[in-house]
Design an enzyme around this catalytic site. Structure first.
Site, short mmCIF file in Angstrom:
data_model
loop_
_atom_site.label_atom_id
_atom_site.label_comp_id
_atom_site.label_asym_id
_atom_site.label_seq_id
_atom_site.Cartn_x
_atom_site.Cartn_y
_atom_site.Cartn_z
N GLY A 263 38.64 71.53 25.05
CA GLY A 263 37.71 70.90 24.13
C GLY A 263 38.44 70.10 23.06
CB CYS A 264 37.35 67.21 21.04
SG CYS A 264 35.71 67.79 20.52
CE1 TYR A 265 35.86 69.23 14.99
CE2 TYR A 265 34.03 69.95 16.37
CZ TYR A 265 34.51 69.24 15.28
OH TYR A 265 33.63 68.57 14.46
CB ALA B 170 42.45 68.88 16.75
#
Length: 283
Positions: free
Chosen positions: A91-93, A96
């Site tokens: 996932g994107c979060y 990061a």
């Protein structure tokens, strides 16, 4: 239109970019018909099927497949990808937060509990469904937190890090990009950890990585826009004792489609950067 897995027989690779829950229904059959399946949804990211009712609101439809899925975050789990037949692109979060924190957690320099991830995403991170809260008039000139203590990316972050995470996402009035500011406490083993030492840990982890740039200054979402790169930095505040690690990336590239292509390249034995932009579009 109904999905027909048999129509894909013999393909080397298939990407699935479907609404949550749909991949669970077709991937168990599809993965035996094609060489590699790369799924961009959250359907196979969590190893523990018991987490899905809590965080996704429904029972997983193919729990036996979860243990067979490789997790698609190459910088941290590259060894899982060669030869994999099913890859759950991260996932994107979690990408990061994972890139920011994993080197420090794995080296035992920060505590594995009480980690705080405070992150903001552009509106494209919510997809294209027409929702009142995503209209231009609602998002423009506003900055809001959402998914308080319930966001489904929380267990994914904890799985990456092997640590307890309090995650608060925010919707920022911009089209694309994620900025994750992460806070952790140094361990006793870290001694008097300095900013230079924290940065050196990131350099050691990522200087040979094509898609992670360790920066001296604070990362910028605009600097990553249109690229598959993540920019990270770290600081240690001697006054409060907190370690701060920050990561910026483009949620549509390194946080989604670009990362899926990167995973596919590794799985197929292609050069990892094939077809992927290294430089953003700004300025």
């Amino acid at each position: 239109m109904a999905a027909r897995p048999e129509a894909l027989d013999g393909l080397d690779l298939v990407f699935c970019a479907l609404p949550h829950g749909e991949s669970q229904r077709i991937v168990p059959e599809l993965r035996h018909r094609v060489g590699v399946v790369v799924d961009l949804a959250g359907d196979f990211r969590l190893r523990d099927p018991d987490l899905y009712p809590t965080w996704y609101g429904e029972v997983h439809q193919a729990p036996a497949v979860l243990a067979e899925a490789a997790y698609g975050l190459p910088e941290l789990f590259r060894d899982e990808l060669p030869g994999a037949t099913l890859i759950a692109s991260a996932g994107c979060y979690p990408t990061a937060a994972g890139l920011a924190l994993a080197p420090l957690v794995r080296d035992g320099l920060v505590e594995a509990s009480g980690i705080i991830v405070d992150a903001a995403s552009g509106v494209s991170g919510a997809g294209r469904s027409p929702k009142d809260s995503l209209h231009f008039g609602a998002v423009d000139e506003d900055f809001t937190a959402y998914g308080l203590m319930t966001h489904r990316h929380t267990p994914e972050m904890e799985q990456i890090l092997g640590a307890e995470v309090l995650f608060t996402p925010h919707l920022a009035p911009m089209t694309r990009g994620i900025l994750a500011t992460c806070y952790a406490r140094p361990t006793g083993a870290a001694g008097t950890l300095s900013s230079a030492e924290a940065l050196s840990v990131l350099h050691a982890a990522y200087d040979d990585e094509p898609f992670v740039v360790v920066t001296d200054g604070p990362p910028s979402t605009k600097a990553t826009a249109g690229s598959n790169c993540a920019h990270v930095t770290a600081r240690v505040d001697p006054r409060t004792g907190w370690v701060i690690v920050i990561c910026a990336l483009d949620n549509l590239v390194k946080g989604a489609s670009g990362q899926a292509i990167q995973c596919a390249n590794v799985a197929l034995g292609l050069p990892e950067a094939t077809g992927l932009p290294l430089v953003g579009v700004y300025p």
